[in-house]
Design a protein around this motif. Sequence first.
Motif, PDB file in Angstrom:
ATOM      1  N   SER A 101     -52.379  45.776   1.200  1.00 26.02           N
ATOM      2  CA  SER A 101     -52.478  47.210   0.911  1.00 26.02           C
ATOM      3  C   SER A 101     -52.463  48.028   2.194  1.00 26.02           C
ATOM      4  O   SER A 101     -51.832  49.085   2.255  1.00 26.02           O
ATOM      5  CB  SER A 101     -53.751  47.507   0.119  1.00 26.02           C
ATOM      6  OG  SER A 101     -53.684  46.890  -1.151  1.00 26.02           O
ATOM      7  N   ALA A 102     -53.144  47.534   3.218  1.00 24.86           N
ATOM      8  CA  ALA A 102     -53.169  48.242   4.501  1.00 24.86           C
ATOM      9  C   ALA A 102     -51.771  48.261   5.125  1.00 24.86           C
ATOM     10  O   ALA A 102     -51.311  49.280   5.642  1.00 24.86           O
ATOM     11  CB  ALA A 102     -54.166  47.578   5.442  1.00 24.86           C
ATOM     12  N   ARG A 141     -47.105  45.011  -7.246  1.00 21.22           N
ATOM     13  CA  ARG A 141     -46.538  46.054  -6.399  1.00 21.22           C
ATOM     14  C   ARG A 141     -45.451  45.482  -5.478  1.00 21.22           C
ATOM     15  O   ARG A 141     -44.401  46.104  -5.283  1.00 21.22           O
ATOM     16  CB  ARG A 141     -47.658  46.678  -5.577  1.00 21.22           C
ATOM     17  CG  ARG A 141     -47.208  47.749  -4.649  1.00 21.22           C
ATOM     18  CD  ARG A 141     -48.362  48.122  -3.746  1.00 21.22           C
ATOM     19  NE  ARG A 141     -48.899  49.433  -4.083  1.00 21.22           N
ATOM     20  CZ  ARG A 141     -49.984  49.954  -3.497  1.00 21.22           C
ATOM     21  NH1 ARG A 141     -50.648  49.252  -2.608  1.00 21.22           N
ATOM     22  NH2 ARG A 141     -50.395  51.143  -3.816  1.00 21.22           N
ATOM     23  N   TYR A 146     -48.956  48.011   3.513  1.00 22.35           N
ATOM     24  CA  TYR A 146     -48.115  48.851   2.674  1.00 22.35           C
ATOM     25  C   TYR A 146     -48.330  50.329   3.001  1.00 22.35           C
ATOM     26  O   TYR A 146     -47.403  51.135   2.980  1.00 22.35           O
ATOM     27  CB  TYR A 146     -48.473  48.576   1.214  1.00 22.35           C
ATOM     28  CG  TYR A 146     -47.677  49.357   0.214  1.00 22.35           C
ATOM     29  CD1 TYR A 146     -46.431  48.911  -0.201  1.00 22.35           C
ATOM     30  CD2 TYR A 146     -48.177  50.531  -0.333  1.00 22.35           C
ATOM     31  CE1 TYR A 146     -45.693  49.622  -1.128  1.00 22.35           C
ATOM     32  CE2 TYR A 146     -47.450  51.248  -1.254  1.00 22.35           C
ATOM     33  CZ  TYR A 146     -46.202  50.789  -1.649  1.00 22.35           C
ATOM     34  OH  TYR A 146     -45.489  51.504  -2.567  1.00 22.35           O
ATOM     35  N   ARG A 147     -49.564  50.655   3.312  1.00 19.16           N
ATOM     36  CA  ARG A 147     -49.881  52.040   3.654  1.00 19.16           C
ATOM     37  C   ARG A 147     -49.263  52.423   5.003  1.00 19.16           C
ATOM     38  O   ARG A 147     -48.694  53.496   5.158  1.00 19.16           O
ATOM     39  CB  ARG A 147     -51.401  52.212   3.720  1.00 19.16           C
ATOM     40  CG  ARG A 147     -51.865  53.608   4.112  1.00 19.16           C
ATOM     41  CD  ARG A 147     -53.360  53.640   4.411  1.00 19.16           C
ATOM     42  NE  ARG A 147     -53.680  52.941   5.644  1.00 19.16           N
ATOM     43  CZ  ARG A 147     -54.481  51.899   5.733  1.00 19.16           C
ATOM     44  NH1 ARG A 147     -55.033  51.391   4.649  1.00 19.16           N
ATOM     45  NH2 ARG A 147     -54.720  51.333   6.894  1.00 19.16           N
ATOM     46  N   ASP A 148     -49.368  51.533   5.967  1.00 17.85           N
ATOM     47  CA  ASP A 148     -48.992  51.863   7.344  1.00 17.85           C
ATOM     48  C   ASP A 148     -47.523  51.616   7.643  1.00 17.85           C
ATOM     49  O   ASP A 148     -47.004  52.168   8.609  1.00 17.85           O
ATOM     50  CB  ASP A 148     -49.836  51.042   8.333  1.00 17.85           C
ATOM     51  CG  ASP A 148     -51.316  51.392   8.259  1.00 17.85           C
ATOM     52  OD1 ASP A 148     -51.627  52.463   7.692  1.00 17.85           O
ATOM     53  OD2 ASP A 148     -52.140  50.605   8.731  1.00 17.85           O
TER      54      ASP A 148
END
Length: 548
Positions: free
Chosen positions: A502-503, A431, A505-507
């Motif tokens: 991942s966190a 990703r 990337y989300r935020d």
Amino acid sequence: MDHPLDRLRDSVREAASVISDADPSSAPTLERPKNPDHGDYATNAAMLLAGGLRRPPRDVAGDLAGALQQSLGDALTAVDVAGPGFLNLTLSDDWYLESLDQIVAAGERYGAEVALAPENVNVEFVSANPTGPVHMGHARNAAFGDSLARTLSFAGHTVTREYYVNDFGTQALKFAESVQARARGEEVPEDGYPGDYVAAIALQVPDAASRPVAEIAPEAIELMRERIAASLHAFGVEFDVWFSERSLHETRPGKELSGVEHGFEVLEQHGHTYRTDGALWLRTTDFGDDKDRVLERSTGEHTYFASDIAYAQHKRERSFGRMIYVLGADHHGYIGRMKAAYQALGGQPETLELLIMQFVHLVRGGEKVSMSKRAGEFVTLDELIEEIGVDASRWYLLNRSHDTTIEVDLALASSESAENPVYYVQYAHARIARMLDKAGEARVAEALESSDGDVGLPALEPAERRLIGLLLEFPAEIAEAAERRAPHRIASYALTLAQAFSAFYRDCLVVGAEPPALESARIRLSVATQRTLATALWLLGVSAPTSM
RNA sequence: GCGCCCGUAGCUCAGUGGAUAGAGCGCUUGCCUCCGGAGCAAGAGGUCGCUGGUUCGAAUCCAGCCGGGCGCGCCA
């Protein structure tokens, strides 16, 4: 390297020396607390000093906090005394961003060369008898030994990967007998080797049906060794040295004695051998073994143990400062006598490390997979790779400590889905790669160059601080994994890092974030994460794909 | 009998002196207009095998027990 955490640790140590002349009873810790309310880093320095100062820990912590505030200045935005006397440190965004720049500057070798005392290390692993294919037990051994060698090497040690080939003695002859039987179209002997691969090798050995068994044995063994090497190669495992046991029984070039005889000679010089009942014994009980061991039988044949000793002596004479043996679960009885023999040779027992790999139980959808060798149902490395692939195989064989038995669920390991951690980690890597593609090569290069435009950025998000904090832990993780011979820690770390990314990337929007300096900082963070994930996966022997 | 390893959530296992013990899977409930949903958030679930000891502080160190795996040959 001038790692930010080393500087922070130095600051704590200096502050401690201001408070007290005495050395703390042990080195102060500096760790990321589990509870985010406890700041970014916590140290127990005050509690360690309190004893010597005969003062309450919380008072000492208060003084220490003042000294730290002095030396760290703006980098420290908060320092609190907590609990029994912990000091909780909260660091500024600038400190985090500067730390990130240092990680980026270290490049793809970030985390390398962390060993405090680099050594010349010999790692011997697999060493499966070349009379059959590599099976499950060896697969774990191979994954572990290879990953350990990679980790030690990355940490800064000089590593030689070695495979001890048992190409001498009765097993080799029995193997040759089975090969000959197959060449003649006959059944193999009672205690021979029944597998199909024996027939295949029989076809490759010239005149196997008619030549003496002793003559075809070396050729048959060599063919089997090549098959093993091919399986291991497919598994991502290579060796620097394939060491022949046979060579220990031959007179060495330019010498009068064979390796085994030379070993006996060294043992005799140290006065640890004796002859009784016509056999030559080694007095291993002098070194803590529970009974003495035979080196040369009354028949005149040398024992397997004699070869092992000669081999250890050979390694000693090659100047390895440390010898690591990665052994199967059935070898722990071997540790005591091997250490004893090593001392009898005049070696330092602590430089010899024998690591025992516990068993692997295979499960398929909750059902145990039989691996009975007798029933011919043992699972080979080739079959394992065929069924679940190299990446999943290595991940599942490596993500647990070597001294615990593990269960590998083939159904779970082969599922290419969210429930499979190995794909989760690889996915995070892929990703990032896709995201950086989207930003464009030029934009990424620009972001990596300009690291001084961080002023005026909005406050860092918690996910950003968390991710940088984790990246800062990486060198210590490598050092720990290398020192403790524990590559499974790298798998745990990789999973945690992937989750933290991942966190983030989300935020946090990366590509397209405004202002451009923010986008740059986040690109740098993404690149640093991608590199670190790639390194961690490489150490495990798992691929780091750029798309999936 | 002796030796080595293990005992942590329903399952598989991290965590070798620090604060409220964690992850993955499984289970419950939400979230696909937003750089890849192979994703994310929240929740339920624990006498860290037992008993003593050391320590300001123990899943972690020590001792003893209990349970499981493996090994104890002039085999290889």
